[in-house]
Design a protein around this motif. Structure first.
Motif, PDB file in Angstrom:
ATOM      1  N   TRP A  66     -52.701 -23.305 -19.679  1.00 25.43           N
ATOM      2  CA  TRP A  66     -52.795 -21.841 -19.730  1.00 25.43           C
ATOM      3  C   TRP A  66     -54.025 -21.442 -18.926  1.00 25.43           C
ATOM      4  N   THR A 115     -50.698 -22.062  -8.884  1.00 24.46           N
ATOM      5  CA  THR A 115     -49.607 -22.035  -9.862  1.00 24.46           C
ATOM      6  C   THR A 115     -48.246 -21.740  -9.250  1.00 24.46           C
ATOM      7  N   TYR A 173     -45.444 -16.763 -15.931  1.00 22.27           N
ATOM      8  CA  TYR A 173     -45.306 -18.200 -16.194  1.00 22.27           C
ATOM      9  C   TYR A 173     -44.108 -18.763 -15.425  1.00 22.27           C
ATOM     10  N   TYR A 213     -47.105 -23.634 -15.329  1.00 24.29           N
ATOM     11  CA  TYR A 213     -48.291 -22.960 -15.862  1.00 24.29           C
ATOM     12  C   TYR A 213     -47.918 -21.650 -16.556  1.00 24.29           C
ATOM     13  N   LEU A 214     -48.831 -21.245 -17.444  1.00 23.01           N
ATOM     14  CA  LEU A 214     -48.821 -19.899 -18.013  1.00 23.01           C
ATOM     15  C   LEU A 214     -50.101 -19.221 -17.546  1.00 23.01           C
ATOM     16  N   THR A 237     -49.200 -25.085 -25.435  1.00 27.90           N
ATOM     17  CA  THR A 237     -49.062 -24.554 -24.069  1.00 27.90           C
ATOM     18  C   THR A 237     -47.875 -25.162 -23.333  1.00 27.90           C
ATOM     19  N   ARG A 267     -44.056 -22.841 -23.207  1.00 28.30           N
ATOM     20  CA  ARG A 267     -44.557 -21.591 -22.652  1.00 28.30           C
ATOM     21  C   ARG A 267     -43.843 -20.365 -23.211  1.00 28.30           C
TER      22      ARG A 267
END
Length: 312
Positions: A25, A43, A96, A100-101, A125, A128
């Motif tokens: 995150w 990301t 997201y 990744y977030l 995490t 998501r």
């Protein structure tokens, strides 16, 4: 400012790291253009998604591009303005993908810091979608918290109004009403987003995520209902405040009019007896006291009449 978090399997809790981790995150608070650009490159989340939260007039909405998803919602915030606490809303962007977030906000908010400080349980995490729903649920509950604070502030002001008729109480009510207007608009926009998310995911969501989605809708609808009720209460209070002020003003005007009438009687009598020719008691030593007595008697009679008419 950029902060990195991840849920480590060995610790079963959200942990802050010095560098981004896969399935982690990334949170950006009041980021610079360079931070937004570098995060987007890392990301593979579109930069325009991350820029969504930088416009304080951005409304709540959903967007998708390739495998990236964007959710923009309004979140409540409290800020200091002089000696007063003001409550308003700012946008929060949640983007997201499969790696990744990323969250972006221009202000610090307890909606997210409660996660960072370990106050929220069962945070993962790697899941998501579930984490996004948890953030949305926390946001909905924070709206309820601030609405209750507004209601308590309104109660305190109403007590003050009963004891004082200064403009300060009225201005405080105006500020609370302004906050509720912001909340009402934000909650309405958020509710539309939450409903859309629920409709899109209700069938395929796991049971625990489904429960969170239902809780989000329930809390959001409760917030809208509370906001509507509190706005009506404050509006009624302000109307009552205005009616009391007008009533007091009318009483003061009536009182001053009555005093003017009473004070005019001695003035008229003194003017008549001051002609010096052809007036009763002219040349008598007791004439002054006779005129004064007449003025007093007439004034008392007028005073009694005015009191019976409830003008004093």
């Amino acid at each position: 400012m950029i902060r990195y978090f991840v849920t480590l399997p060995s610790e079963k809790k959200l942990t802050e790291t010095d560098a981004p981790k896969k399935n982690g995150w990334i949170h950006l608070e009041s980021p610079t253009a360079e931070e937004l650009l570098s995060t987007a490159a890392l990301t593979q989340v579109p930069e325009e998604f991350l820029n969504s939260a930088m416009d304080e007039e951005e409304t709540a909405h959903l967007d998708t591009e390739d495998d990236a998803r964007l959710i923009v919602v309004d979140i409540p915030k409290m800020a200091k303005e002089g000696n007063k606490d003001t409550i308003s809303t700012v946008p929060l962007a949640i983007a997201y993908n499969d790696r990744y977030l990323v969250t972006v906000c221009t202000k610090s908010t307890t909606v997210l810091t409660d996660f960072f400080d370990g106050k929220m349980k069962n945070v993962d995490t790697a899941r998501r979608a579930r984490l996004v729903y948890q953030i949305l649920l926390r946001n909905a509950t924070r709206f309820l918290y601030y609405l209750k604070q507004i209601d308590k502030a309104s109660d305190r002001i109403q007590v003050g109004i009963a004891k004082s008729m200064r403009n300060e109480e009225l201005l405080q009510l105006v500020e609370l009403q302004k906050s509720l207007v912001f909340f009402s608009a934000s909650l309405t926009a958020n509710q539309a987003v939450f409903q859309k998310i629920y409709n899109m995911n209700v069938v395929k969501a796991p049971e625990d995520e489904h429960d969170i989605l239902e809780d989000i809708l329930i809390e959001s609808k409760q917030g809208l209902s509370m906001c509507s009720v509190f706005r009506e209460i404050i509006k009624s209070t302000m109307d009552a405040f205005g009616a009391v002020v007008n009533n007091n003003q009318n009483f003061i005007m009536k009182f001053l009019t009555a005093i003017t009438i009473i004070l005019a009687i001695p003035t008229v009598i003194a003017g008549l007896w001051g002609m010096n020719t052809g007036v009763p008691f002219e040349g008598e030593l007791w004439g002054f006291f006779a005129a004064l007595g007449i003025a007093v008697v007439i004034s008392v009679v007028v005073l009694i009449v005015l009191m019976r008419k409830k003008m004093m």
